[in-house]
Design a protein around this motif. Structure first.
Motif, PDB file in Angstrom:
ATOM      1  N   ARG A  99      44.065  32.665  -2.319  1.00  0.00           N
ATOM      2  CA  ARG A  99      42.612  32.688  -2.536  1.00  0.00           C
ATOM      3  C   ARG A  99      41.891  32.890  -1.214  1.00  0.00           C
ATOM      4  O   ARG A  99      42.249  32.290  -0.200  1.00  0.00           O
ATOM      5  CB  ARG A  99      42.182  31.354  -3.147  1.00  0.00           C
ATOM      6  N   LEU A 100      40.846  33.740  -1.252  1.00  0.00           N
ATOM      7  CA  LEU A 100      40.043  33.981  -0.054  1.00  0.00           C
ATOM      8  C   LEU A 100      38.563  33.955  -0.434  1.00  0.00           C
ATOM      9  O   LEU A 100      38.083  34.809  -1.183  1.00  0.00           O
ATOM     10  CB  LEU A 100      40.413  35.332   0.567  1.00  0.00           C
ATOM     11  N   ASP A 101      37.830  32.964   0.066  1.00  0.00           N
ATOM     12  CA  ASP A 101      36.401  32.828  -0.243  1.00  0.00           C
ATOM     13  C   ASP A 101      35.608  33.987   0.372  1.00  0.00           C
ATOM     14  O   ASP A 101      35.927  34.440   1.470  1.00  0.00           O
ATOM     15  CB  ASP A 101      35.866  31.509   0.314  1.00  0.00           C
ATOM     16  N   TYR A 102      34.556  34.442  -0.341  1.00  0.00           N
ATOM     17  CA  TYR A 102      33.804  35.597   0.178  1.00  0.00           C
ATOM     18  C   TYR A 102      32.297  35.413   0.266  1.00  0.00           C
ATOM     19  O   TYR A 102      31.588  36.291   0.762  1.00  0.00           O
ATOM     20  CB  TYR A 102      34.097  36.841  -0.655  1.00  0.00           C
ATOM     21  N   LEU A 103      31.745  34.297  -0.182  1.00  0.00           N
ATOM     22  CA  LEU A 103      30.286  34.166  -0.242  1.00  0.00           C
ATOM     23  C   LEU A 103      29.684  34.121   1.161  1.00  0.00           C
ATOM     24  O   LEU A 103      29.925  33.179   1.916  1.00  0.00           O
ATOM     25  CB  LEU A 103      29.899  32.905  -1.015  1.00  0.00           C
ATOM     26  N   GLY A 109      29.909  42.919   2.181  1.00  0.00           N
ATOM     27  CA  GLY A 109      30.606  43.108   3.450  1.00  0.00           C
ATOM     28  C   GLY A 109      31.677  44.180   3.356  1.00  0.00           C
ATOM     29  O   GLY A 109      31.541  45.145   2.624  1.00  0.00           O
ATOM     30  N   ARG A 110      32.752  43.990   4.111  1.00  0.00           N
ATOM     31  CA  ARG A 110      33.843  44.967   4.145  1.00  0.00           C
ATOM     32  C   ARG A 110      34.613  44.947   2.829  1.00  0.00           C
ATOM     33  O   ARG A 110      34.726  43.916   2.172  1.00  0.00           O
ATOM     34  CB  ARG A 110      34.782  44.645   5.314  1.00  0.00           C
ATOM     35  N   ASP A 111      35.147  46.089   2.447  1.00  0.00           N
ATOM     36  CA  ASP A 111      35.931  46.231   1.222  1.00  0.00           C
ATOM     37  C   ASP A 111      37.042  45.176   1.191  1.00  0.00           C
ATOM     38  O   ASP A 111      37.916  45.150   2.059  1.00  0.00           O
ATOM     39  CB  ASP A 111      36.532  47.640   1.167  1.00  0.00           C
ATOM     40  N   TYR A 112      37.005  44.337   0.151  1.00  0.00           N
ATOM     41  CA  TYR A 112      37.966  43.230   0.074  1.00  0.00           C
ATOM     42  C   TYR A 112      39.398  43.713  -0.067  1.00  0.00           C
ATOM     43  O   TYR A 112      40.341  43.005   0.339  1.00  0.00           O
ATOM     44  CB  TYR A 112      37.613  42.301  -1.093  1.00  0.00           C
ATOM     45  N   HIS A 113      39.602  44.890  -0.650  1.00  0.00           N
ATOM     46  CA  HIS A 113      40.959  45.420  -0.783  1.00  0.00           C
ATOM     47  C   HIS A 113      41.639  45.464   0.590  1.00  0.00           C
ATOM     48  O   HIS A 113      42.792  45.060   0.747  1.00  0.00           O
ATOM     49  CB  HIS A 113      40.948  46.837  -1.373  1.00  0.00           C
ATOM     50  N   LYS A 114      40.892  45.952   1.567  1.00  0.00           N
ATOM     51  CA  LYS A 114      41.453  46.117   2.909  1.00  0.00           C
ATOM     52  C   LYS A 114      41.693  44.761   3.577  1.00  0.00           C
ATOM     53  O   LYS A 114      42.720  44.544   4.222  1.00  0.00           O
ATOM     54  CB  LYS A 114      40.510  46.969   3.764  1.00  0.00           C
ATOM     55  N   VAL A 115      40.736  43.865   3.419  1.00  0.00           N
ATOM     56  CA  VAL A 115      40.846  42.555   4.067  1.00  0.00           C
ATOM     57  C   VAL A 115      42.006  41.762   3.472  1.00  0.00           C
ATOM     58  O   VAL A 115      42.857  41.214   4.198  1.00  0.00           O
ATOM     59  CB  VAL A 115      39.529  41.759   3.919  1.00  0.00           C
ATOM     60  N   MET A 116      42.059  41.702   2.135  1.00  0.00           N
ATOM     61  CA  MET A 116      43.115  40.937   1.469  1.00  0.00           C
ATOM     62  C   MET A 116      44.488  41.543   1.733  1.00  0.00           C
ATOM     63  O   MET A 116      45.456  40.832   2.020  1.00  0.00           O
ATOM     64  CB  MET A 116      42.852  40.902  -0.037  1.00  0.00           C
ATOM     65  N   ASP A 126      34.672  39.500   8.210  1.00  0.00           N
ATOM     66  CA  ASP A 126      34.602  40.794   7.520  1.00  0.00           C
ATOM     67  C   ASP A 126      33.702  40.757   6.286  1.00  0.00           C
ATOM     68  O   ASP A 126      33.288  41.802   5.796  1.00  0.00           O
ATOM     69  CB  ASP A 126      35.997  41.257   7.107  1.00  0.00           C
ATOM     70  N   PHE A 127      33.427  39.563   5.774  1.00  0.00           N
ATOM     71  CA  PHE A 127      32.590  39.466   4.581  1.00  0.00           C
ATOM     72  C   PHE A 127      31.125  39.190   4.906  1.00  0.00           C
ATOM     73  O   PHE A 127      30.314  38.959   4.000  1.00  0.00           O
ATOM     74  CB  PHE A 127      33.131  38.390   3.635  1.00  0.00           C
ATOM     75  N   SER A 128      30.755  39.226   6.173  1.00  0.00           N
ATOM     76  CA  SER A 128      29.344  39.106   6.531  1.00  0.00           C
ATOM     77  C   SER A 128      28.607  40.361   6.051  1.00  0.00           C
ATOM     78  O   SER A 128      29.189  41.439   5.950  1.00  0.00           O
ATOM     79  CB  SER A 128      29.175  38.929   8.039  1.00  0.00           C
ATOM     80  N   VAL A 129      27.335  40.212   5.759  1.00  0.00           N
ATOM     81  CA  VAL A 129      26.558  41.300   5.141  1.00  0.00           C
ATOM     82  C   VAL A 129      26.398  42.474   6.100  1.00  0.00           C
ATOM     83  O   VAL A 129      26.026  42.296   7.267  1.00  0.00           O
ATOM     84  CB  VAL A 129      25.175  40.783   4.694  1.00  0.00           C
ATOM     85  N   ALA A 138      30.583  53.260   4.347  1.00  0.00           N
ATOM     86  CA  ALA A 138      31.950  53.403   4.861  1.00  0.00           C
ATOM     87  C   ALA A 138      32.564  52.015   5.059  1.00  0.00           C
ATOM     88  O   ALA A 138      31.950  51.133   5.651  1.00  0.00           O
ATOM     89  CB  ALA A 138      31.946  54.174   6.179  1.00  0.00           C
ATOM     90  N   GLY A 139      33.768  51.816   4.539  1.00  0.00           N
ATOM     91  CA  GLY A 139      34.423  50.523   4.663  1.00  0.00           C
ATOM     92  C   GLY A 139      33.957  49.496   3.653  1.00  0.00           C
ATOM     93  O   GLY A 139      34.386  48.345   3.677  1.00  0.00           O
ATOM     94  N   SER A 140      33.061  49.903   2.734  1.00  0.00           N
ATOM     95  CA  SER A 140      32.549  49.004   1.703  1.00  0.00           C
ATOM     96  C   SER A 140      33.162  49.352   0.353  1.00  0.00           C
ATOM     97  O   SER A 140      33.517  50.501   0.086  1.00  0.00           O
ATOM     98  CB  SER A 140      31.020  49.141   1.612  1.00  0.00           C
ATOM     99  N   ALA A 141      33.255  48.360  -0.528  1.00  0.00           N
ATOM    100  CA  ALA A 141      33.737  48.616  -1.887  1.00  0.00           C
ATOM    101  C   ALA A 141      32.796  49.572  -2.622  1.00  0.00           C
ATOM    102  O   ALA A 141      33.217  50.319  -3.513  1.00  0.00           O
ATOM    103  CB  ALA A 141      33.860  47.308  -2.657  1.00  0.00           C
TER     104      ALA A 141
END
Length: 358
Positions: free
Chosen positions: A80-84, A109-116, A273-276, A301-304
């Motif tokens: 689990r990775l919090d994103y709020l 923020g940044r596309d979660y696919h890449k971060v996760m 990476d999840f900052s706005v 770019a880099g966003s979902a």
């Protein structure tokens, strides 16, 4: 306890510790038995609730039988990775301002696919590098995050990360539901965790607040009515009956989470990476609508959000503008796009303009 069992127990504890060190907020482990979830998933498909998401059906039992997708899989490590982000505290005020664009909080923020995927891969590499110290020879694995036929919520629930709420998202009683989940399929016969228990009780807030009544029954969503599906997954025209209900939600919808009582316990993400990005937590519809395609690609770019493409973005913004309080500027903006070269965009602009001129 045999020596090998002790080693597996020790490795399990170590994996959870390494996961936290990499920034995950929780890690659990479960087996591959998804028999009940398989029946529920198949019933959902047979009702046609997946809409145009053909990928939800085309993989057959690979989605519900992990070893069919990845041979030799015995366990799933669920993370689990919090994103709020902190800037998301103004969510309800954005929804109430018809001239603003509401973007689902996970996409700010940044596309979660890449971060996760990056964090899961690092965890796999850490496990691989430490195997010898646990006297374990072989580690087979594949990591996923919303990128393959995987029943993520069912697996995470079995792994103890939370329970499947009535809105079908995962909820943790200590952390709410503002988080992503990802999986590592592995051949290691690690000890498994206790499943989470359900704490929704008699609450039906998510069902009551859904703008399109997409939650057709507790624990069941008709995706064809869901605003997240309509603004992201649907690639063609949005059915007219749903357009007024979408309001200013131009990418996804968070209402079922915003009003869930358990989210009073949600933690602000510690993941940078999840900052706005680009002020997306508080932007005007007109500004977004006036972006050129190059501006859209540059900002997203880099966003979902980049995944839906420029034309779908304009389609969604047009619906938002159609639902806005009428102003001369909105009418002028829509008129400027009335003859857009894309027929789908043009149709939604006409609809929006007609609402203001009626």
């Amino acid at each position: 306890m045999s020596h090998s069992t002790k080693n597996l127990n020790d490795l399990s504890h170590a994996i959870k510790k390494w996961g936290l060190e990499l920034g995950f907020n929780q890690v659990g482990i479960t087996d591959t038995n998804l028999q009940t979830a398989e029946q529920e998933h198949q019933a959902w498909i047979e009702k046609g609730f997946h809409g145009d998401m053909d990928y939800m059906a085309k993989h057959g039992v690979k989605r519900t039988r992990p070893a069919e997708l990845v041979p030799n899989t015995q366990r799933i490590i669920s993370a689990r990775l919090d994103y709020l982000p902190p800037e998301a505290e103004n969510s309800t005020s954005i929804l109430q301002d018809s001239h603003k664009a509401f973007i689902s909080r996970y996409a700010l923020g940044r596309d979660y696919h890449k971060v996760m995927r990056n964090k899961l891969q690092k965890l796999c590499e850490k496990i691989q590098s430490e195997l010898q110290s646990f006297q374990i020879d072989q580690f087979e694995y594949r990591a996923f995050t919303d990128s393959a036929p995987v029943l993520e919520v069912a697996l995470a629930e079995k792994a103890g990360l939370g329970w499947r709420g009535k809105h079908t998202l995962l909820i943790d009683k200590n952390n709410g539901s503002w988080f992503f989940i990802g999986e590592i399929y592995t051949n290691l016969p690690l000890p498994i965790d206790e499943p989470a228990s359900n704490h929704c009780g008699s609450c039906s807030k998510c069902i009551e607040v859904c703008p399109t009544q997409a939650i057709t029954a507790p624990y069941e969503v008709d995706a064809r009515r869901c605003i997240s599906y309509l603004t992201i997954e649907l690639k063609t025209s949005i059915p007219e009956e749903y357009r007024p209900l979408i309001g200013n939600r131009v990418y996804g919808c968070d209402d079922c989470q915003l009003y869930c009582p358990w989210n009073k316990f949600a933690e602000i993400t510690q993941e940078p990476d999840f900052s706005v990005k680009h002020g997306l937590a508080d932007v005007n519809l007109i500004d977004c609508f006036n972006w050129s395609e190059d501006e859209f690609k540059s900002k997203m770019a880099g966003s979902a959000i980049y995944r839906i493409g420029y034309l779908q973005w304009l389609r969604n913004i047009a619906v938002g503008l159609g639902n806005s309080e009428t102003t001369p500027e909105i009418i002028d903006t829509l008129k400027q796009h009335l003859h857009h070269e894309n027929e789908m965009v043009q149709e939604h602009v006409r609809w929006a303009l007609d609402r203001h001129l009626a």
